[in-house]
Design an enzyme around this catalytic site. Structure first.
Site: not given
Length: 299
Positions: A191, A204
């Site tokens: 990401s 995350y």
């Protein structure tokens, strides 16, 4: 804006890519694609396969929806046999299988929790029992929990985030490697948050950074076996993860803060996975390719 193609179920309808989204929220992870408004665009009908993955066997974790669904459809167009490992999003998974099978490719659905290495081994065993090998592994599952402070992250949340977002990648890869050979490929989904460090996604972001380093190290480890390992780093993409984790007021303007002023659609990432999985990417390993609407990141 040029007209693009959208998917409503398995039907294709022409419309523009949405610039904003109506407020919406789901209250479970994984999110459910069939509940999203508008539905994510998972297929570009102008993309014509040329057999780049003919008769290759590809395991796609999280292939039921979002980016994973778009990858499954593009791989099917390129001639691959598809295995989708997913949690419990059965309606989405069945819809994806129907789309893949319309491309005259088989699609095996295997539900279950990939946090457990035993289930990862089960996925690979069923794949090998049916197809005899593993050529491509797409590690693509993930969860995220928006928290304003590190102090709000519980031990259980921290463990869940790492179990799903990075440890499942280890388990799936370890189970698959004995059945892979020279020319095989592993692609990990990371990401942009690995690079920008989003302040309300601390755990995350940490796991996504771990995926980048895991990709580099594993690529060096298996390069002498002729196996390539790369990663794709999406920016804001319209997938079920968004309404499942973001508040409705964020959804309204999701993706509008990037240079291209919109969120990406899953089909816009799929060709990158095809590149990295096929012989077109034969001289690419240990790399991360960014698909993020123009966000500048330091790699």
């Amino acid at each position: 804006m040029n007209p693009k193609y959208s998917n409503m179920g398995s039907e294709l309808k022409c419309e523009e890519i949405p610039l904003t989204f109506p407020p919406q929220q789901q209250y479970r992870q994984p999110g459910l694609e069939y509940l999203m408004v508008p539905r994510p665009i998972y297929d570009n009908p102008n993309y014509i396969g040329t057999g780049k993955l003919k008769d290759k066997v590809a395991i796609i974790s999280g292939g039921d929806s979002g980016i994973g669904r778009a990858v499954a459809v593009a791989f099917a167009k390129e001639g691959a046999n598809i295995v989708i490992a997913y949690f419990d999003e059965h309606q989405d998974a069945v819809e994806t299988r129907q789309v893949v099978e319309k491309r005259d490719r088989p699609c095996l659905l295997i539900p279950g929790d990939l946090r457990g290495k035993e289930h990862c081994q089960h996925v690979v065993k069923k794949t090998v029992d049916l197809f005899g090998k593993v050529d491509v592994l797409i590690n693509n599952i993930g969860v995220q929990f928006v928290r304003d402070s590190l102090m709000d992250i519980t031990d259980d949340q921290l463990q869940t985030t790492f179990d799903i977002n990075i440890l499942s990648f280890f388990h799936m890869t370890k189970a698959s490697l004995p059945y892979m050979s020279a020319g095989s490929s592993i692609v990990n989904t990371t990401s942009v948050n690995a690079y920008i460090g989003r302040e309300d996604l601390i755990d995350y972001s940490a796991t996504k950074g771990a995926i980048v380093s895991y990709t580099r190290a594993l690529a060096n480890n298996v390069v002498n076996q002729g196996i390539r390992v790369n990663a794709v780093s999406p920016g804001p993409i319209w997938t079920p993860l968004q309404p499942a984790t973001q508040p409705p007021e964020i959804i309204k303007t999701f993706g509008t803060d990037v240079p291209m002023k919109r969120a990406g659609q899953p089909y816009e990432l799929a060709p990158v996975y095809v590149l990295l999985a096929s012989d077109d990417g034969s001289y690419i390993t240990g790399q991360t390719i960014h698909v993020n609407g123009g966000m500048m990141v330091t790699t």
